[in-house]
Design an enzyme around this catalytic site. Structure first.
Site, PDB file in Angstrom:
ATOM      1  N   TYR A 155       0.846  -1.199   0.000  1.00 33.96           N
ATOM      2  CA  TYR A 155       0.000   0.000   0.000  1.00 33.96           C
ATOM      3  C   TYR A 155       0.876   1.241   0.000  1.00 33.96           C
ATOM      4  O   TYR A 155       0.751   2.116  -0.877  1.00 33.96           O
ATOM      5  CB  TYR A 155      -0.925  -0.002   1.227  1.00 33.96           C
ATOM      6  CG  TYR A 155      -1.588   1.321   1.496  1.00 33.96           C
ATOM      7  CD1 TYR A 155      -1.072   2.214   2.449  1.00 33.96           C
ATOM      8  CD2 TYR A 155      -2.722   1.715   0.796  1.00 33.96           C
ATOM      9  CE1 TYR A 155      -1.665   3.443   2.688  1.00 33.96           C
ATOM     10  CE2 TYR A 155      -3.329   2.939   1.026  1.00 33.96           C
ATOM     11  CZ  TYR A 155      -2.791   3.794   1.979  1.00 33.96           C
ATOM     12  OH  TYR A 155      -3.379   5.022   2.204  1.00 33.96           O
ATOM     13  N   LYS A 161       1.484   4.123  -2.850  1.00 34.41           N
ATOM     14  CA  LYS A 161       1.076   5.507  -2.561  1.00 34.41           C
ATOM     15  C   LYS A 161       2.236   6.459  -2.870  1.00 34.41           C
ATOM     16  O   LYS A 161       2.025   7.602  -3.294  1.00 34.41           O
ATOM     17  CB  LYS A 161       0.629   5.656  -1.096  1.00 34.41           C
ATOM     18  CG  LYS A 161      -0.700   5.008  -0.753  1.00 34.41           C
ATOM     19  CD  LYS A 161      -1.868   5.608  -1.519  1.00 34.41           C
ATOM     20  CE  LYS A 161      -2.356   6.924  -0.959  1.00 34.41           C
ATOM     21  NZ  LYS A 161      -3.616   7.371  -1.636  1.00 34.41           N
TER      22      LYS A 161
HETATM   23  N1  NAI Z   1      -8.131   5.887   6.072  1.00 32.24           N
HETATM   24  C1  NAI Z   1      -6.993   6.474   6.439  1.00 32.24           C
HETATM   25  O1  NAI Z   1      -6.591   6.454   7.605  1.00 32.24           O
HETATM   26  C2  NAI Z   1      -6.163   7.154   5.396  1.00 32.24           C
HETATM   27  C3  NAI Z   1      -6.518   7.119   4.044  1.00 32.24           C
HETATM   28  N2  NAI Z   1      -5.749   7.782   3.135  1.00 32.24           N
HETATM   29  C4  NAI Z   1      -6.144   7.809   1.724  1.00 32.24           C
HETATM   30  O2  NAI Z   1      -7.443   8.382   1.644  1.00 32.24           O
HETATM   31  C5  NAI Z   1      -8.135   7.875   0.502  1.00 32.24           C
HETATM   32  C6  NAI Z   1      -9.519   7.400   0.910  1.00 32.24           C
HETATM   33  O3  NAI Z   1      -9.362   6.416   1.870  1.00 32.24           O
HETATM   34  P1  NAI Z   1     -10.659   5.758   2.561  1.00 32.24           P
HETATM   35  O4  NAI Z   1     -11.821   6.652   2.356  1.00 32.24           O
HETATM   36  O5  NAI Z   1     -10.259   5.378   3.930  1.00 32.24           O
HETATM   37  O6  NAI Z   1     -10.831   4.435   1.688  1.00 32.24           O
HETATM   38  P2  NAI Z   1     -12.159   3.680   1.230  1.00 32.24           P
HETATM   39  O7  NAI Z   1     -11.736   2.282   0.933  1.00 32.24           O
HETATM   40  O8  NAI Z   1     -13.250   3.909   2.196  1.00 32.24           O
HETATM   41  O9  NAI Z   1     -12.547   4.421  -0.149  1.00 32.24           O
HETATM   42  C7  NAI Z   1     -11.820   4.206  -1.318  1.00 32.24           C
HETATM   43  C8  NAI Z   1     -12.818   4.267  -2.487  1.00 32.24           C
HETATM   44  O10 NAI Z   1     -12.080   4.053  -3.704  1.00 32.24           O
HETATM   45  C9  NAI Z   1     -12.873   3.229  -4.544  1.00 32.24           C
HETATM   46  N3  NAI Z   1     -12.016   2.515  -5.512  1.00 32.24           N
HETATM   47  C10 NAI Z   1     -11.069   1.590  -5.217  1.00 32.24           C
HETATM   48  N4  NAI Z   1     -10.539   1.107  -6.354  1.00 32.24           N
HETATM   49  C11 NAI Z   1     -11.183   1.738  -7.401  1.00 32.24           C
HETATM   50  C12 NAI Z   1     -11.094   1.657  -8.814  1.00 32.24           C
HETATM   51  N5  NAI Z   1     -10.252   0.818  -9.419  1.00 32.24           N
HETATM   52  N6  NAI Z   1     -11.896   2.470  -9.559  1.00 32.24           N
HETATM   53  C13 NAI Z   1     -12.766   3.321  -8.969  1.00 32.24           C
HETATM   54  N7  NAI Z   1     -12.907   3.439  -7.626  1.00 32.24           N
HETATM   55  C14 NAI Z   1     -12.116   2.652  -6.849  1.00 32.24           C
HETATM   56  C15 NAI Z   1     -13.567   2.251  -3.589  1.00 32.24           C
HETATM   57  O11 NAI Z   1     -14.720   1.672  -4.190  1.00 32.24           O
HETATM   58  C16 NAI Z   1     -13.901   3.174  -2.402  1.00 32.24           C
HETATM   59  O12 NAI Z   1     -15.181   3.718  -2.543  1.00 32.24           O
HETATM   60  C17 NAI Z   1      -7.246   6.773  -0.062  1.00 32.24           C
HETATM   61  O13 NAI Z   1      -6.543   7.287  -1.181  1.00 32.24           O
HETATM   62  C18 NAI Z   1      -6.258   6.465   1.073  1.00 32.24           C
HETATM   63  O14 NAI Z   1      -5.017   6.028   0.544  1.00 32.24           O
HETATM   64  C19 NAI Z   1      -4.637   8.488   3.501  1.00 32.24           C
HETATM   65  C20 NAI Z   1      -4.250   8.539   4.817  1.00 32.24           C
HETATM   66  C21 NAI Z   1      -4.967   7.860   5.859  1.00 32.24           C
HETATM   67  C1  LIG Z   2      -2.858  -2.406  16.566  1.00 31.26           C
HETATM   68  C2  LIG Z   2      -4.284  -2.411  16.134  1.00 31.26           C
HETATM   69  C3  LIG Z   2      -4.857  -3.702  15.657  1.00 31.26           C
HETATM   70  C4  LIG Z   2      -5.030  -1.298  16.200  1.00 31.26           C
HETATM   71  C5  LIG Z   2      -6.426  -1.190  15.649  1.00 31.26           C
HETATM   72  C6  LIG Z   2      -6.514   0.074  14.840  1.00 31.26           C
HETATM   73  C7  LIG Z   2      -5.781  -0.033  13.479  1.00 31.26           C
HETATM   74  C8  LIG Z   2      -6.578  -0.922  12.527  1.00 31.26           C
HETATM   75  C9  LIG Z   2      -5.568   1.392  12.927  1.00 31.26           C
HETATM   76  C10 LIG Z   2      -4.651   2.203  13.859  1.00 31.26           C
HETATM   77  C11 LIG Z   2      -3.826   3.157  12.972  1.00 31.26           C
HETATM   78  C12 LIG Z   2      -4.568   3.068  11.624  1.00 31.26           C
HETATM   79  C13 LIG Z   2      -3.888   3.572  10.391  1.00 31.26           C
HETATM   80  C14 LIG Z   2      -4.260   3.064   9.157  1.00 31.26           C
HETATM   81  C15 LIG Z   2      -5.196   1.884   9.032  1.00 31.26           C
HETATM   82  C16 LIG Z   2      -5.877   1.463  10.344  1.00 31.26           C
HETATM   83  C17 LIG Z   2      -4.937   1.586  11.537  1.00 31.26           C
HETATM   84  C18 LIG Z   2      -3.725   0.674  11.342  1.00 31.26           C
HETATM   85  C19 LIG Z   2      -3.602   3.527   7.884  1.00 31.26           C
HETATM   86  C20 LIG Z   2      -2.542   2.501   7.521  1.00 31.26           C
HETATM   87  C21 LIG Z   2      -4.633   3.642   6.720  1.00 31.26           C
HETATM   88  C22 LIG Z   2      -4.029   4.143   5.436  1.00 31.26           C
HETATM   89  C23 LIG Z   2      -3.002   5.200   5.567  1.00 31.26           C
HETATM   90  O1  LIG Z   2      -2.727   5.892   4.604  1.00 31.26           O
HETATM   91  C24 LIG Z   2      -2.222   5.370   6.819  1.00 31.26           C
HETATM   92  C25 LIG Z   2      -2.994   4.960   8.065  1.00 31.26           C
HETATM   93  C26 LIG Z   2      -2.103   5.023   9.303  1.00 31.26           C
HETATM   94  C27 LIG Z   2      -2.942   4.734  10.566  1.00 31.26           C
END
Ligand code: NAI
Ligand SMILES: CC(C)=CCC[C@@H](C)[C@H]1CC[C@H]2C3=C(CC[C@]12C)[C@@]1(C)CCC(=O)C[C@@H]1CC3
Length: 348
Positions: free
Chosen positions: A146, A150
């Protein structure tokens, strides 16, 4: 659709690629509230709205993208496979090859602004980062596919910035996004607690980490779109967007758990022991994969995130776009816990 675009004004027309996702849905809601006309392009349709024009498709298919991008001023690209999927081919196809298709489609459709949702994890290699700036180098040894993809994604988008041809790009690097409808932080944490896996604090519990409330992440994206133009400091650059309130990882986890009536972890396990146990388990599961697929709760990446410092400076975003969080961490935790009644521990 053309009528809606005209109604919103050409500058406030946009497409959210990945708009069915956790961040994407919050992005759509706030853009609509600000008077944007909004298209959504996603491979899944997860909500109904008569205010949104929905385009179902794979972002790797440029021809499928084009109808969703024509006539819009801004594209928010926040699509990615879920980090937990751990599928190398899928990550490369969507995050690398797919992002190149997004860039080509934007250029062909005449889109002027592309705002990428990157990740602060692009500089994380499993060692401490304290108040890290955007000048830190990309991870040389990313811990997972991942993160590896990215990095490639962000490089492609930032290098595509082309002011001479009126194409401006920027990348937003959130960290640890949480909030209502989050599919991967709170649900996985609760699942671990329910299966008795949340009894140990990995390390001494003092490692500060950024967790960013989803509405603050959206706010940063919209600010970036509005400040991105020829000659702006955003062109071709990445910006950390956080809550600007680093918190001990296990304090955050404990506040979510106790907020949902689960017991917080109280014993300690040394970080190195937890990491090598997770590494051993991941190697074992990789060997077993041809026979059975088992998802580990404690992957090496998650243990690294749970046991090290990783918080980032968002001074650059404050200076360049006037960013400041709109929801405090305390309020964010309260709203998040309130939004998951179904995950609350059933009382005996
Ligand atoms: N959740 C987190 O803690 C963090 C997320 N991000 C980034 O934020 C963005 C959004 O993440 P989330 O909302 O958590 O993920 P999510 O999984 O909830 O949403 C991602 C969306 O992208 C769509 N998607 C995936 N592959 C596709 C494809 N081939 N064509 C069209 N649509 C597609 C999925 O259907 C989904 O609706 C991602 O780019 C992730 O890398 C960055 C930092 C932290
Ligand atoms: C150790 C454990 C099982 C904790 C439960 C919570 C975790 C699933 C989250 C805690 C920090 C989160 C995190 C992400 C995913 C979910 C956690 C590991 C990311 C890897 C999601 C995608 C990103 O771009 C970075 C995020 C960092 C923090």
């Amino acid at each position: 659709m053309a009528t809606r675009l005209r109604a919103a004004g050409a500058g406030r027309s946009c497409t959210v690629i990945g708009g069915s996702g956790f961040l994407g849905q919050h992005m759509v809601e706030q853009l609509l509230a600000k008077g944007y006309s909004v298209n959504v392009f996603d491979i899944h349709k997860r909500f109904e709205s008569d205010q949104v024009t929905f385009f179902l498709g794979d972002l790797c298919d440029k021809e499928a993208l084009l109808p969703a991008l024509r006539g819009v001023a801004v594209v928010f690209h926040c699509a990615s496979p879920a980090p937990a999927s751990d599928n190398r081919e899928l990550f490369y196809r969507v995050n690398f090859t797919g992002t190149k298709a997004v860039i080509e489609a934007c250029r062909e459709a005449g889109v002027q602004k592309l705002v990428l949702t990157s990740s602060a994890s692009v500089v994380f290699e499993g060692t401490d980062i304290k108040n890290g700036s955007e000048d830190l180098p990309y991870a040389q040894k990313p811990i997972d596919y991942y993160t590896e993809t990215k990095i490639l994604q962000e490089k492609e988008v930032l290098s595509a910035n082309d002011p001479d041809n009126n194409f401006f790009t920027t990348a937003i690097r959130p960290h640890g996004i949480f909030g209502p409808r989050d599919p991967q932080l709170v649900p996985i944490l609760v699942q671990a607690a329910r299966s008795g896996k949340m009894k140990f604090i990995i390390g001494d519990g003092k490692n500060l980490v950024d967790f960013t409330y989803v509405e603050n992440v959206v706010h940063g994206h919209i600010l970036a779109a509005e400040k991105l133009h020829k000659g702006s400091a955003l062109c071709g650059k990445a910006f950390h967007i956080t809550n600007d309130e680093p918190i001990p990882f296990w304090t955050f986890m404990s506040r979510i758990l106790t907020g949902l009536d689960y017991d917080p972890p109280k014993y300690h396990i040394p970080y190195w022991l937890a990491y090598y146990l997770a590494l051993l388990l991941s190697l074992l599961l990789a060997l077993l994969r041809p026979l059975v697929t088992i998802k580990a709760t404690f992957t090496p990446m998650r243990v690294a995130l749970a046991g090290t410092f990783h918080y980032y400076s968002c001074e650059r975003a404050k200076r360049a776009m006037g960013y400041s969080p709109v929801v405090s961490l305390d309020e964010a935790i309260a709203r998040t816990v309130q939004s998951y009644p179904g995950l609350r521990r059933a009382r005996a």
